[in-house]
Design a protein around this motif. Structure first.
Motif, PDB file in Angstrom:
ATOM      1  N   UNK A  34       1.076  -1.218  -0.280  1.00 49.43           N
ATOM      2  CA  UNK A  34      -0.575   0.425  -0.085  1.00 49.43           C
ATOM      3  C   UNK A  34       1.320   1.043   0.085  1.00 49.43           C
ATOM      4  N   UNK A  35       0.369   1.778  -1.028  1.00 47.31           N
ATOM      5  CA  UNK A  35       1.625   3.519  -1.289  1.00 47.31           C
ATOM      6  C   UNK A  35       0.744   4.562  -1.053  1.00 47.31           C
ATOM      7  N   UNK A  36       1.442   5.248   0.303  1.00 43.95           N
ATOM      8  CA  UNK A  36       0.323   6.310   0.293  1.00 43.95           C
ATOM      9  C   UNK A  36       0.876   7.792  -0.561  1.00 43.95           C
ATOM     10  N   UNK A  37       0.397   8.762  -1.362  1.00 44.44           N
ATOM     11  CA  UNK A  37       1.344   9.900  -1.958  1.00 44.44           C
ATOM     12  C   UNK A  37      -0.030  10.419  -1.424  1.00 44.44           C
ATOM     13  N   UNK A  38       1.260  11.559  -0.812  1.00 42.15           N
ATOM     14  CA  UNK A  38       0.897  12.928   0.032  1.00 42.15           C
ATOM     15  C   UNK A  38       1.321  14.406  -0.854  1.00 42.15           C
ATOM     16  N   UNK A  39       0.714  15.357  -0.621  1.00 42.96           N
ATOM     17  CA  UNK A  39       1.528  16.833  -1.517  1.00 42.96           C
ATOM     18  C   UNK A  39       3.427  16.718  -1.154  1.00 42.96           C
ATOM     19  N   UNK A  40       3.775  17.238  -2.039  1.00 41.13           N
ATOM     20  CA  UNK A  40       5.147  17.671  -2.553  1.00 41.13           C
ATOM     21  C   UNK A  40       5.890  16.197  -2.296  1.00 41.13           C
ATOM     22  N   UNK A  41       4.739  15.231  -3.268  1.00 44.42           N
ATOM     23  CA  UNK A  41       5.715  13.636  -3.417  1.00 44.42           C
ATOM     24  C   UNK A  41       5.860  13.083  -2.433  1.00 44.42           C
ATOM     25  N   UNK A  42       5.851  13.020  -1.086  1.00 47.91           N
ATOM     26  CA  UNK A  42       5.822  12.376  -0.228  1.00 47.91           C
ATOM     27  C   UNK A  42       5.440  11.286  -0.107  1.00 47.91           C
ATOM     28  N   UNK A  43       5.710  10.252  -0.175  1.00 45.04           N
ATOM     29  CA  UNK A  43       5.127   8.975  -0.125  1.00 45.04           C
ATOM     30  C   UNK A  43       5.409   7.730   0.649  1.00 45.04           C
ATOM     31  N   UNK A  44       4.566   7.251   1.724  1.00 42.17           N
ATOM     32  CA  UNK A  44       4.502   6.630   2.295  1.00 42.17           C
ATOM     33  C   UNK A  44       4.374   4.812   2.062  1.00 42.17           C
ATOM     34  N   UNK A  45       4.599   3.747   2.223  1.00 45.93           N
ATOM     35  CA  UNK A  45       4.655   2.320   2.468  1.00 45.93           C
ATOM     36  C   UNK A  45       3.813   1.463   3.590  1.00 45.93           C
ATOM     37  N   UNK A  46       3.263   0.670   3.466  1.00 45.57           N
ATOM     38  CA  UNK A  46       2.951  -0.133   4.323  1.00 45.57           C
ATOM     39  C   UNK A  46       2.382  -1.712   3.372  1.00 45.57           C
ATOM     40  N   UNK A  47       2.434  -2.887   4.017  1.00 42.04           N
ATOM     41  CA  UNK A  47       2.172  -4.135   3.314  1.00 42.04           C
ATOM     42  C   UNK A  47       1.244  -4.851   4.208  1.00 42.04           C
ATOM     43  N   UNK A  48       0.011  -5.146   3.351  1.00 41.69           N
ATOM     44  CA  UNK A  48      -0.764  -5.882   3.794  1.00 41.69           C
ATOM     45  C   UNK A  48      -1.057  -7.133   3.599  1.00 41.69           C
ATOM     46  N   UNK A  49      -1.281  -8.212   4.711  1.00 42.84           N
ATOM     47  CA  UNK A  49      -0.713  -9.991   4.328  1.00 42.84           C
ATOM     48  C   UNK A  49      -2.531 -10.325   4.209  1.00 42.84           C
ATOM     49  N   UNK A  50      -2.645 -10.882   3.742  1.00 44.66           N
ATOM     50  CA  UNK A  50      -4.265 -11.545   3.667  1.00 44.66           C
ATOM     51  C   UNK A  50      -4.201 -12.593   4.509  1.00 44.66           C
ATOM     52  N   UNK A  51      -5.256 -12.944   5.144  1.00 45.70           N
ATOM     53  CA  UNK A  51      -5.416 -13.873   5.880  1.00 45.70           C
ATOM     54  C   UNK A  51      -6.380 -14.957   5.854  1.00 45.70           C
ATOM     55  N   UNK A  52      -6.751 -15.439   4.983  1.00 43.17           N
ATOM     56  CA  UNK A  52      -8.676 -16.015   5.201  1.00 43.17           C
ATOM     57  C   UNK A  52      -9.000 -16.058   5.669  1.00 43.17           C
ATOM     58  N   UNK A  53      -8.495 -17.667   6.060  1.00 38.61           N
ATOM     59  CA  UNK A  53      -8.374 -18.115   7.195  1.00 38.61           C
ATOM     60  C   UNK A  53      -8.729 -17.980   8.417  1.00 38.61           C
ATOM     61  N   UNK A  54      -8.054 -17.002   8.235  1.00 45.46           N
ATOM     62  CA  UNK A  54      -8.448 -15.937  10.149  1.00 45.46           C
ATOM     63  C   UNK A  54      -9.366 -15.195  10.190  1.00 45.46           C
ATOM     64  N   UNK A  55      -9.407 -13.752   8.859  1.00 45.23           N
ATOM     65  CA  UNK A  55     -10.317 -12.668   9.079  1.00 45.23           C
ATOM     66  C   UNK A  55     -10.877 -12.798   7.824  1.00 45.23           C
ATOM     67  N   UNK A  56     -10.973 -13.581   6.673  1.00 46.37           N
ATOM     68  CA  UNK A  56     -11.854 -13.975   5.954  1.00 46.37           C
ATOM     69  C   UNK A  56     -11.269 -12.629   4.502  1.00 46.37           C
ATOM     70  N   UNK A  57      -9.962 -11.914   4.547  1.00 48.70           N
ATOM     71  CA  UNK A  57      -9.530 -11.167   3.228  1.00 48.70           C
ATOM     72  C   UNK A  57      -8.743 -12.231   2.603  1.00 48.70           C
TER      73      UNK A  57
END
Ligand code: MUC
Ligand code: MG
Length: 367
Positions: A34-57
Motif C-alpha cells: 500500500x502506497x499513500x502519496x501525499x503533497x510534495x511527493x512524500x510517499x508512505x508505504x506498508x504491506x497488507x498480508x491476506x489471511x483468509x482463514x483468520x479474517x476472511x481477507x
C-alpha cells in the motif's frame, strides 16, 4: 499535508519452505503493497498480508476495498486528520489488514514529513526487540533442526510452537522433543490457532505440564465461551488472545470473560493507531501483551518492531519478528538482520525502510 493518491499493488514472493499451522498454511507471500502519496511527493508505504482463514481477507479483497471504498474517501484528507481518517476506516466493518496497511502508510508519510522515525513518534522507548521465532508443523526432527538453526545462526532463544493437530500427541511429542533438544534455558510457548476442542486442549496442557511452557495462545475456538473460561481458569500458564481479540471491544470481552489473560498485538491487523488503542486498553485492564506476527514480510516486520520497541510493555517480551527469514526474497533495499537474538528498529524517517523499485517490478503481479 493532503493525501493525493493511494495505490494497492499485489505482489507475490515465494517461501523457501511453507509455514503450516492449525488454521492454514502459507507458501507464498501474496501480499498487497500500500502506497499513500501525499503533497510534495512524500510517499508512505506498508504491506497488507491476506489471511483468509483468520479474517476472511484475500489479496483481491484487500485491493478492492482500498481502491473502491477507502481511497475515494481518504484522498483530500490531511495525513494529520487522524480522527477523520479513522472515522472513514471504521465506517466499514472488518478488513483489518487493509485498514492497518493504510494506517501505517499514513504514519510513514507523517514521519517522513516531520523527518522523524515513527517509532519515536509512537513512544521511543527503546531501539530494538528480542526476537521469538514461530515454528510451524513438521516432523519432530525438522522442527527441532529449525529451532536449532535459528538459535545458532541468529541467537534466537524464544520459540512459539504451532500446535492444534490431531491426535494431540503429535504436538505434545514435538514440544517435548524441542525441550529435550534445546534444554531448559530456551523459552517455549504454544499457539493452537483454534485447532483443538476444550477437552483436547486440557489434555495437551496436562501432558506438557513439565515442559515449562510460558504462554498458551488460542488453543480452542473463541465461540467455546465457557470452555475458554474453564481452560484459562485451570492452567497456571498465561492464556493469550490472538485472533479472538482484534479490536478493543473484543479485547475487553476476552479479558473480562476470563477467556484470556494476555493479548497479542499485531500491527498487520491493527496498524499503529489501533494497536496503540489496544495496548493502552490492556495497560488499563492490567493485562500483559506480546507482539505477534501475521506471517509478515520484512516491511511488515519493520512495522512490528517500530511499534514494539516504541513502548515499554510491548518490548518486555520477545516479539514474533523472524518468519520473513523463510521467504526466498523480499522487497527492501536494506534487508532486516536478526543478530544475537535481537532485531533493531530501522533508523530512517517514517518506518525507516525503502522498497527496492526493481524488486517490486519483479514481484508485482499486476503488470
Ligand atoms: C499466529 O500467531 O497465529 C497464523 C495465522 C495468522 O493470521 O497469524 C499466524 C500466526
Ligand atoms: Mg496466534
Amino acid at each position: 499535508m493532503k493525501i493525493v493518491a493511494i495505490e494497492a499493488i499485489p505482489f507475490a514472493v515465494p517461501y523457501r519452505k511453507p509455514l503450516r499451522f492449525a488454521s492454514g498454511e502459507v507458501h507464498t507471500a501474496d501480499h498487497v503493497l500500500v502506497r499513500v502519496h501525499a503533497e510534495d511527493g512524500v510517499v508512505g508505504t506498508a504491506e497488507a498480508p491476506p489471511r483468509p482463514y483468520t479474517y476472511g481477507e484475500t489479496q483481491a479483497s484487500i485491493r478492492a476495498v482500498i481502491d473502491t471504498v477507502f481511497a475515494p474517501e481518504l484522498v483530500g484528507l490531511s495525513v494529520f486528520d487522524r480522527e477523520k481518517i479513522h472515522a472513514v476506516l471504521d465506517r466499514t466493518i472488518a478488513n483489518p489488514a487493509a485498514k492497518a496497511a493504510l494506517d501505517m502508510a499514513i504514519w510513514d508519510v507523517m514521519g517522513r514529513r516531520l523527518g522523524m522515525p515513527v517509532t519515536e513518534l509512537l513512544g521511543g522507548w527503546t531501539d530494538r526487540m528480542r526476537v521469538s521465532h514461530m515454528v510451524g508443523f513438521a516432523p519432530d526432527d525438522v522442527m527441532v533442526a529449525e529451532a536449532q538453526r535459528m538459535r545458532d545462526e541468529h541467537g534466537i532463544t524464544t520459540f512459539k510452537v504451532k500446535v492444534g493437530r490431531h491426535p494431540v500427541s503429535l504436538d505434545t511429542r514435538a514440544c517435548r522433543a524441542l525441550r529435550e533438544a534445546l534444554g531448559p534455558e530456551v523459552e517455549l510457548y504454544v499457539d493452537g490457532n483454534r485447532g483443538w476442542s476444550t477437552a483436547e486442549a486440557a489434555r495437551a496442557l496436562d501432558e506438557m505440564a513439565d515442559l515449562g511452557l510460558t504462554l498458551s495462545e488460542e488453543l480452542i475456538p473463541a465461540d467455546q465461551v465457557l470452555g475458554r473460561r474453564w481452560l484459562t481458569g485451570r492452567t497456571s500458564i498465561p492464556t493469550v488472545a490472538d485472533e479472538s481479540a482484534t479490536r478493543p471491544g473484543e479485547v475487553t470481552r476476552e479479558l473480562l470473560d476470563g477467556a484470556a489473560t494476555m493479548v497479542s498485538i499485531k500491527t498487520a491487523r491493527t496498524g499503529f493507531t489501533s494497536s496503540q488503542r489496544v495496548l493502552h486498553l490492556c495497560e488499563g485492564l492490567g493485562a500483559e501483551v506480546v507482539m505477534g506476527n501475521q506471517i509478515d514480510g520484512q516491511l511488515g516486520t519493520a512495522c512490528s518492531v517500530a511499534f514494539g520497541a516504541a513502548h515499554r510493555h510491548t518490548s518486555t517480551r520477545a516479539g514474533e519478528l523472524s518468519n520473513f527469514l523463510d521467504m526466498a526474497d523480499d522487497l527492501l533495499v536494506e534487508p532486516l538482520r536478526i543478530a544475537d537474538g535481537e532485531l533493531r528498529v530501522p533508523t530512517g524517517p517514517g518506518i525507516g525502510v525503502e522498497v527496492d523499485p526493481d524488486k517490486l517490478a519483479h514481484y508485482r503481479t499486476d503488470s
